[in-house]
Design an enzyme around this catalytic site. Structure first.
Site, PDB file in Angstrom:
ATOM      1  CB  CYS A  97      59.684  12.641  42.485  1.00 57.27           C
ATOM      2  SG  CYS A  97      59.101  13.164  44.590  1.00 57.27           S
ATOM      3  CB  THR A 135      56.167  10.989  47.465  1.00 55.58           C
ATOM      4  OG1 THR A 135      57.428  12.100  47.524  1.00 55.58           O
ATOM      5  CG2 THR A 135      56.135   9.924  47.181  1.00 55.58           C
ATOM      6  NE  ARG A 145      49.654  38.306  58.401  1.00 57.75           N
ATOM      7  CZ  ARG A 145      49.008  38.494  56.934  1.00 57.75           C
ATOM      8  NH1 ARG A 145      48.751  40.063  56.137  1.00 57.75           N
ATOM      9  NH2 ARG A 145      47.503  37.842  56.858  1.00 57.75           N
ATOM     10  CG  HIS A 146      52.444  37.013  53.962  1.00 55.87           C
ATOM     11  ND1 HIS A 146      51.786  36.053  54.828  1.00 55.87           N
ATOM     12  CD2 HIS A 146      51.565  37.908  53.398  1.00 55.87           C
ATOM     13  CE1 HIS A 146      50.983  36.248  54.978  1.00 55.87           C
ATOM     14  NE2 HIS A 146      50.085  37.378  54.201  1.00 55.87           N
TER      15      HIS A 146
END
Ligand code: RB5
Length: 149
Positions: free
Chosen positions: A65, A67, A132-133
């Protein structure tokens, strides 16, 4: 790799450039619109692409879009969506590696087409690192579940 792409009127030109690039690289890309510069509402296109991603019809989504902000906010309301607004290549690979982002959002009025294509390439080529993520993403999913009625 199958890619779903959508934009509002503010992102329609950049969307076209991204589609041309993806086709030239042999990605299988579906355009969810908009296809005109007439004023429209970015949540409508965010929803189409986000629903196609959670339905696993496509591996990744790209949303544009003016922004990139409104369309990413809207997409992130769909449970299972992790849409990342990126305006640099570091964020583009970090959000795949750490957040397992499944939608890339871009701002056509804030990022030029050259940088946007570099961001797209970086995002699509980066890999989620897990470990860990994954535990942190599980906590995001738990937040979604807490508020789903
Ligand atoms: C449309 O004018 C503009 O508001 C939209 O493209 C986007 O920037 C919203 O976040």
């Amino acid at each position: 790799m199958k890619i779903a792409i959508g934009s509002d009127h503010g992102g329609v030109d950049l969307k076209e450039e991204i589609i041309n690039f993806l086709k030239s690289e042999n990605y299988d890309v579906k355009d969810f619109g908009t296809n005109s510069k007439a004023s429209c509402d970015y949540p409508d296109y965010a929803l189409k692409v986000a629903e196609a991603i959670v339905a696993k019809e496509f591996e990744f989504g790209i949303l544009v879009c003016g922004t990139g902000i409104g369309i990413s906010i809207a997409a992130n309301k769909v449970p299972g969506i992790r849409a990342a607004l990126c305006s640099d290549t570091f964020s583009a690979h970090a959000t795949r590696e750490h957040n397992n982002a499944n939608i890339l959002a871009l701002g056509a009025r804030s990022v030029g087409p050259g940088l946007a294509l570099d961001i797209v390439k970086t995002f699509l080529n980066a890999k989620f690192e897990g470990d860990r993520h994954q535990a942190r993403i599980d906590k995001i999913t738990a937040i979604e579940k807490k508020y789903i009625k």
